[in-house]
Motif scaffolding. Structure first.
Motif, PDB file in Angstrom:
ATOM      1  N   ALA A 144       0.704  -1.211   0.047  1.00 27.10           N
ATOM      2  CA  ALA A 144      -0.035   0.058  -0.197  1.00 27.10           C
ATOM      3  C   ALA A 144       0.895   1.177  -0.069  1.00 27.10           C
ATOM      4  N   MET A 145       2.019   1.357   1.021  1.00 30.04           N
ATOM      5  CA  MET A 145       2.638   2.499   0.998  1.00 30.04           C
ATOM      6  C   MET A 145       3.500   2.548  -0.308  1.00 30.04           C
ATOM      7  N   ASN A 146       3.958   1.718  -0.955  1.00 30.50           N
ATOM      8  CA  ASN A 146       4.430   1.650  -2.432  1.00 30.50           C
ATOM      9  C   ASN A 146       3.675   2.398  -3.395  1.00 30.50           C
ATOM     10  N   LYS A 147       2.196   2.405  -3.090  1.00 28.35           N
ATOM     11  CA  LYS A 147       1.285   3.091  -4.183  1.00 28.35           C
ATOM     12  C   LYS A 147       0.901   4.353  -3.489  1.00 28.35           C
ATOM     13  N   GLY A 148       1.618   4.833  -2.292  1.00 25.21           N
ATOM     14  CA  GLY A 148       1.169   6.220  -1.564  1.00 25.21           C
ATOM     15  C   GLY A 148      -0.057   6.136  -0.862  1.00 25.21           C
TER      16      GLY A 148
END
Length: 203
Positions: free
Chosen positions: A144-148
């Protein structure tokens, strides 16, 4: 997003705004969970996704009325499964993927992989499975963090209430919840961690 930056940005989001996660990004997060490692390759989990705002608010009541659960774009309830003994069809099917057509090899590996789980009672089986679910939890959070996309890992909930809310039946029980969305506010506190030298020791 670079991995080091991603680790620094990931935080426990306490309140989400009203933006919705795209189906493309949601699928990426869920597929990252599917690819998570697990002991013996059992993959003893199932992911239930709630995106309806009213259902998220209802779920929040089972989670100490946490705002992040209520305001999330999506809540992923990670279920632990307990049919992991040698007698169980699920455990057998998971093991057959690695043993080929040889029944002798299957029986040998089945005995090895279920040696410990066959000795466990229902409570111990849930605990074993729940530990595997935490691996999927972290992997989806980082995806999720990788996608902001921000997240919060929810461990504070009334398990019986959530199980009943979801109308769960054997072999599934609620292990942990991942709330997803876009932060409404910047994190209140800077990330604080123990120092590397206080945590790491070479022996």
């Amino acid at each position: 997003m670079k991995f080091k930056k991603m680790l620094k940005l990931r935080h426990a989001c306490k309140l989400f705004d009203d933006r919705k996660i795209s189906q493309k990004d949601l699928k990426f997060i869920l597929k990252s969970g599917v690819l998570s490692p697990s002991s013996h390759g059992f993959e003893p989990w199932k992911f239930l996704v709630i995106e309806d705002s009213e259902k998220n608010k209802a779920l929040s009541k089972c989670c100490q009325n946490q705002e992040n659960v209520a305001t999330a774009s999506h809540n992923i309830i990670i279920l632990a499964r307990t049919d992991l003994q040698s007698k169980d069809e699920f455990a057998q099917s998971q093991i057959r993927r690695f043993t080929g057509s040889s029944e002798e090899n299957f029986q040998r590996v089945l005995k090895i992989y279920t040696h410990d789980t066959d000795l466990m009672d229902e409570k111990e089986l849930f605990h074993f499975s729940q530990l595997q679910c935490y691996l999927a939890l972290m992997q989806m959070s980082l995806a999720a963090m990788n996608k902001g996309i921000d997240s919060c890992m929810i461990g504070g909930f009334d398990k019986k209430a959530v199980d009943e809310f979801l109308n769960l039946k054997y072999p599934f029980q609620t292990a942990v919840i991942l709330s997803l969305g876009y932060k409404k506010n910047e994190p209140k506190y800077a990330k604080v961690r123990l120092d590397y030298k206080d945590v790491v020791e070479f022996i």
